[in-house]
Design a protein around this motif. Structure first.
Motif, short mmCIF file in Angstrom:
data_model
loop_
_atom_site.label_atom_id
_atom_site.label_comp_id
_atom_site.label_asym_id
_atom_site.label_seq_id
_atom_site.Cartn_x
_atom_site.Cartn_y
_atom_site.Cartn_z
N SER A 69 12.34 -2.23 1.72
CA SER A 69 12.87 -3.57 1.42
C SER A 69 14.26 -3.75 2.02
CB SER A 69 12.92 -3.79 -0.09
OG SER A 69 11.63 -3.77 -0.65
N GLY A 70 15.06 -2.70 1.98
CA GLY A 70 16.39 -2.77 2.59
C GLY A 70 16.31 -2.97 4.09
N ILE A 71 15.35 -2.30 4.74
CA ILE A 71 15.18 -2.46 6.18
C ILE A 71 14.75 -3.89 6.51
CG2 ILE A 71 13.82 -1.73 8.17
CD1 ILE A 71 13.67 1.04 6.97
N VAL A 72 13.81 -4.42 5.73
CA VAL A 72 13.34 -5.80 5.95
C VAL A 72 14.49 -6.78 5.77
CG1 VAL A 72 11.87 -7.62 5.00
CG2 VAL A 72 10.94 -5.33 5.36
N GLN A 73 15.33 -6.54 4.80
CA GLN A 73 16.46 -7.42 4.56
C GLN A 73 17.43 -7.40 5.74
OE1 GLN A 73 18.38 -6.60 0.88
NE2 GLN A 73 19.80 -8.31 1.02
N ASN A 74 17.68 -6.21 6.30
CA ASN A 74 18.57 -6.11 7.47
C ASN A 74 17.97 -6.81 8.68
OD1 ASN A 74 20.46 -4.60 6.04
ND2 ASN A 74 19.48 -2.65 6.56
N LYS A 75 16.65 -6.69 8.85
CA LYS A 75 16.01 -7.37 9.97
C LYS A 75 16.07 -8.88 9.82
CE LYS A 75 14.85 -3.68 12.16
NZ LYS A 75 15.45 -3.37 13.49
N LEU A 76 15.94 -9.36 8.59
CA LEU A 76 16.06 -10.80 8.36
C LEU A 76 17.47 -11.29 8.67
CD1 LEU A 76 14.91 -13.47 7.32
CD2 LEU A 76 15.53 -12.75 5.00
N ILE A 78 4.90 -6.07 7.25
CA ILE A 78 3.54 -5.56 7.10
C ILE A 78 3.57 -4.16 6.52
CG2 ILE A 78 1.48 -4.82 8.36
CD1 ILE A 78 1.95 -7.14 10.29
N SER A 79 4.51 -3.33 7.02
CA SER A 79 4.65 -1.97 6.49
C SER A 79 5.03 -1.99 5.02
CB SER A 79 5.70 -1.22 7.31
OG SER A 79 5.91 0.07 6.79
N LEU A 80 5.92 -2.91 4.65
CA LEU A 80 6.31 -3.05 3.24
C LEU A 80 5.13 -3.49 2.39
CD1 LEU A 80 8.46 -3.12 1.01
CD2 LEU A 80 9.03 -5.45 1.74
N SER A 81 4.32 -4.41 2.90
CA SER A 81 3.14 -4.89 2.15
C SER A 81 2.13 -3.75 1.96
CB SER A 81 2.49 -6.06 2.89
OG SER A 81 3.38 -7.15 3.01
N LYS A 82 1.97 -2.90 2.98
CA LYS A 82 1.06 -1.76 2.84
C LYS A 82 1.55 -0.80 1.76
CE LYS A 82 -0.69 -1.78 7.61
NZ LYS A 82 -0.72 -1.04 8.90
N THR A 83 2.86 -0.57 1.74
CA THR A 83 3.41 0.31 0.70
C THR A 83 3.24 -0.30 -0.68
OG1 THR A 83 5.07 1.03 2.31
CG2 THR A 83 5.45 1.62 0.02
N ASN A 84 3.42 -1.63 -0.77
CA ASN A 84 3.18 -2.31 -2.05
C ASN A 84 1.73 -2.17 -2.50
OD1 ASN A 84 5.62 -3.45 -3.00
ND2 ASN A 84 5.58 -4.94 -1.37
N SER A 85 0.80 -2.25 -1.55
CA SER A 85 -0.61 -2.09 -1.91
C SER A 85 -0.89 -0.67 -2.39
CB SER A 85 -1.50 -2.43 -0.71
OG SER A 85 -1.29 -1.51 0.36
N ILE A 86 -0.20 0.32 -1.79
CA ILE A 86 -0.36 1.70 -2.25
C ILE A 86 0.16 1.84 -3.68
CG2 ILE A 86 0.44 4.08 -1.89
CD1 ILE A 86 0.51 3.46 1.10
N PHE A 87 1.25 1.13 -3.98
CA PHE A 87 1.84 1.18 -5.33
C PHE A 87 0.82 0.75 -6.38
CE2 PHE A 87 4.08 -0.99 -8.79
CZ PHE A 87 4.93 0.02 -9.21
#
Length: 265
Positions: free
Chosen positions: A197-204, A246-255
């Protein structure tokens, strides 16, 4: 955790509405547990009437239907009550989180106005905008849904465990055995989610800054014929941002999968 203490003033400001919301959390969970008890009573009633019929060689359907109709009506009433209580639960806690979000954004905006010009030279516009949008949104999630669902979960666990222990202490212990493993798995996956989530925030932030610089310097871009370079750069950043999401969403699905599988076993 020390930085979260700053938010206590907002919790004090809306303490009455939060307390009312917690009250509806408790009442909604109590209403959710009654239907299971009523269904069990209904099955017991049917078994008792069948046993009486075997002894007396006759079954009084009218009395059985009358009692089952009462239980069915109570099920509908408790379901409606739970829906109403959950509505007011969200109406209080979630609305409070929105009000706090509005207050924090105003406070940050006022603080931005008092900062020197050197601050805006040191930090990109994308980072500055990200602080007042994404960061405040995460604070709202902490003060709203996270607070509400934590209280809801704690109340539900206490009520369910109490009911389970009354019914069967041995079966309750068997059910609680997988909880340590489940807690460990959830902790590992949630840590990964926070990191991504931190990486996604930096990319945004990078994406926002790229757009802001291209728009503000549009005359220079056109003067030096850099449109294609700006477009390609924007595509690269957007693609990277999309892949991270997409990578974050995959991790969320694993959760959620880990939680479901652990509960199943």
């Amino acid at each position: 955790m020390k930085s979260l203490k700053y938010l206590n003033k907002y919790l004090h400001k809306y303490s009455f509405k939060i307390a009312v919301g917690f009250f509806f959390v408790i009442v909604a969970n109590i209403s959710a547990l009654f239907p299971a008890h009523l269904i069990g009573k209904s099955f017991n009633l049917i078994i008792e009437e069948v046993e009486k019929a075997k002894l007396n060689q006759e079954l009084t359907y009218d009395h059985l239907y009358y009692l089952l109709a009462i239980y069915a009506g109570l099920l509908i009433i408790f379901a409606l009550m739970r829906g109403v209580f959950m509505f007011y639960m969200r109406q209080n806690i979630i609305v409070v989180s929105r009000n706090i979000e509005f207050d924090i954004k105003n406070e940050i905006f006022l603080h931005y106005q008092n900062l020197s010009l050197n601050f805006y030279k040191l930090f990109d516009s994308g980072d500055i905008l990200n602080r007042i949008t994404e960061d405040v949104s995460r604070v709202r999630m902490y003060l709203g849904p996270a607070l509400m669902y934590s209280m809801n979960l704690i109340t539900l666990i206490i009520l369910i465990l109490y009911r389970m222990i009354i019914i069967s202490p041995q079966l309750t212990m068997v059910v609680l055995i997988p909880l340590p493993v489940l807690s460990l798995l959830i902790y590992r996956v949630s840590h990964r989610i926070n990191y991504k989530s931190g990486i996604v925030q930096n990319k945004l932030s990078l994406l926002t800054n790229s757009v802001q610089e291209a728009v503000s310097g549009i005359r220079l871009v056109k003067s030096f014929v850099k449109e294609n370079e700006i477009i390609n750069d924007f595509k690269d950043i957007s693609t990277d941002y999309m892949n991270r999401n997409i990578s974050l969403s995959k991790t969320n699905s694993i959760f959620f999968s880990v939680g479901f599988i652990s509960c199943w076993f």
